[in-house]
Write a protein that holds these residues in place. Sequence first.
Motif, short mmCIF file in Angstrom:
data_model
loop_
_atom_site.label_atom_id
_atom_site.label_comp_id
_atom_site.label_asym_id
_atom_site.label_seq_id
_atom_site.Cartn_x
_atom_site.Cartn_y
_atom_site.Cartn_z
N CYS A 245 1.08 -1.16 -0.13
CA CYS A 245 -0.23 0.01 -0.11
C CYS A 245 1.02 1.50 0.02
CB CYS A 245 -0.92 0.00 1.21
SG CYS A 245 -1.97 1.30 1.27
N THR A 246 0.93 1.79 -1.05
CA THR A 246 1.86 2.82 -1.42
C THR A 246 1.02 4.00 -2.04
OG1 THR A 246 3.01 2.49 -3.42
CG2 THR A 246 3.75 1.49 -1.52
N ALA A 247 1.73 5.24 -2.17
CA ALA A 247 1.24 6.26 -3.13
C ALA A 247 1.62 6.37 -4.38
CB ALA A 247 1.36 7.49 -2.20
N SER A 248 2.35 5.44 -5.08
CA SER A 248 2.77 5.34 -5.92
C SER A 248 1.88 5.38 -7.32
CB SER A 248 3.60 4.13 -6.36
OG SER A 248 4.17 3.99 -7.59
N PRO A 249 2.16 6.41 -8.27
CA PRO A 249 1.00 6.14 -9.18
C PRO A 249 1.22 5.49 -10.19
CG PRO A 249 3.07 7.80 -9.57
CD PRO A 249 3.12 7.12 -8.35
N LEU A 250 2.20 4.28 -10.26
CA LEU A 250 2.31 3.26 -10.84
C LEU A 250 2.62 1.81 -10.27
CD1 LEU A 250 4.74 5.15 -13.86
CD2 LEU A 250 2.51 4.50 -14.16
N PRO A 251 2.42 0.77 -11.00
CA PRO A 251 2.78 -0.43 -10.11
C PRO A 251 4.16 -0.42 -9.78
CG PRO A 251 1.30 -1.08 -11.84
CD PRO A 251 1.64 0.52 -12.11
N ILE A 252 4.55 -0.73 -8.29
CA ILE A 252 5.71 -1.30 -8.02
C ILE A 252 6.09 -2.58 -8.32
CG2 ILE A 252 7.01 -1.33 -5.71
CD1 ILE A 252 5.43 0.78 -4.64
N ILE A 253 5.01 -3.56 -8.24
CA ILE A 253 5.70 -4.91 -8.58
C ILE A 253 4.96 -5.39 -9.63
CG2 ILE A 253 5.25 -7.19 -7.39
CD1 ILE A 253 4.94 -6.21 -4.60
N GLY A 254 5.88 -5.76 -10.59
CA GLY A 254 5.33 -6.15 -11.97
C GLY A 254 5.22 -7.78 -12.32
N LEU A 255 4.94 -8.01 -13.44
CA LEU A 255 4.62 -9.37 -13.58
C LEU A 255 5.98 -10.19 -13.63
CD1 LEU A 255 2.81 -11.59 -14.62
CD2 LEU A 255 2.84 -11.04 -17.15
N GLY A 256 7.03 -9.51 -14.30
CA GLY A 256 8.36 -10.33 -14.47
C GLY A 256 8.93 -10.43 -12.97
#
Length: 416
Positions: A245-256
Amino acid sequence: MHLFALGLNHHSAPVTLRERVAFQQDGLADALSQLVRQRPVREAAILSTCNRTELYCATESPAVVADWLADYHRVELAQISPHLFMLPRDAAVRHMFRVASGLDSMVLGEPQILGQMKQAARLAEEAGTLGTLLHKLFQRTFSVAKEVRSTTAIGANVVSMAAAAVRLSERIFASIGEQRVLFVGAGEMVELCAAHFAGCGPRQLTIANRTLERAEALAARFSGDAITLDALPEQLGRYDVVVSCTASPLPIIGLGMVERALKSRRHRPMVMVDLAVPRDIEAEIAKLDDVFLYTVDDLAQVVEAGIESRQQAVIDAEAIIADQVSQFLHWVEARDAVPAIRALRNRADELRQAELERALARLAKGEDPRAVIEALSQGLTNKLMHAPTQYLNRAEGEHVGEVSDLVRRLFNLDRS
């Protein structure tokens, strides 16, 4: 002697201030000894956890305890005063009952606080600061908490996103105690989730955050460790449960990143909980066979199902506590009458001794035993009735009826 509770907790003060007045467990006994030695405090106990620092005391001067707390931690009283609560007798008893029952916790119904209160009582007893009043109060507190937990569903249903995260994780892993848990972010929601998971005693608890210092501060509260977000790709595979749960506008943890983590885990399952909006975890990850990804909407369904039953449990718990507060205060009031009862009995015994000595002296002179016993009984009756009779005779005007009624109740006289 005044019974009261004083302190600050997660309702009244931010963590930055709570940290400044927290007590180390191994120093609590010395702190208690200092308090009763340096201030006019007769009994004292201290409850100090990551969410609260509270002092339960019996003293004639409650204000001196706040002053001592500031002195002990070397902070200005003016800094903590706006955040301090001071609860007098009735409110203090109710507060302790609610705390032990989990009604005042950051995690509603959590059981760890009861053990922490029992530890506070043990330390106070070892320090010699747990007198009759606080000892009785703590024992009643533990009894109330047991009744609340055994007769209500206060801890059985989920009513928060944080609790729902634990519940969903338990669907995959039978015991959180065997799992490693990673939290991504260090905000309020992560703090709440960490409190819930910490209560399950996980094998490892780690906080990952962009700022390492902030992650370390939060991790320390739960005996965990900390890493930076840069370390996520390398470390992710070590964890069984990941809550982000962050305030990042983009995903932090990706599929790869997750695919590589699963490969290193040899496809052991992984629970991922995304509480962020916008999302921290790419939605495509949910399609991976060994990942169980839950979003805010998934958790909301679990929460909704538990709200109704938990609300009734809180109502039931509050009713139990109200009744037990009344019973304890009745005991306190009866205890306040002990000095008067003791004085009354001592006075009656003095009169008895005087009449007995007079009777024994007459018997020694050879007087008729029956006459001596008769005189003893009359003399004792006259002396015992002298004070209440005078009290009645001195009553005037409108007070005559009140005094007469009081004496009738006192001596259980037949009103007819």
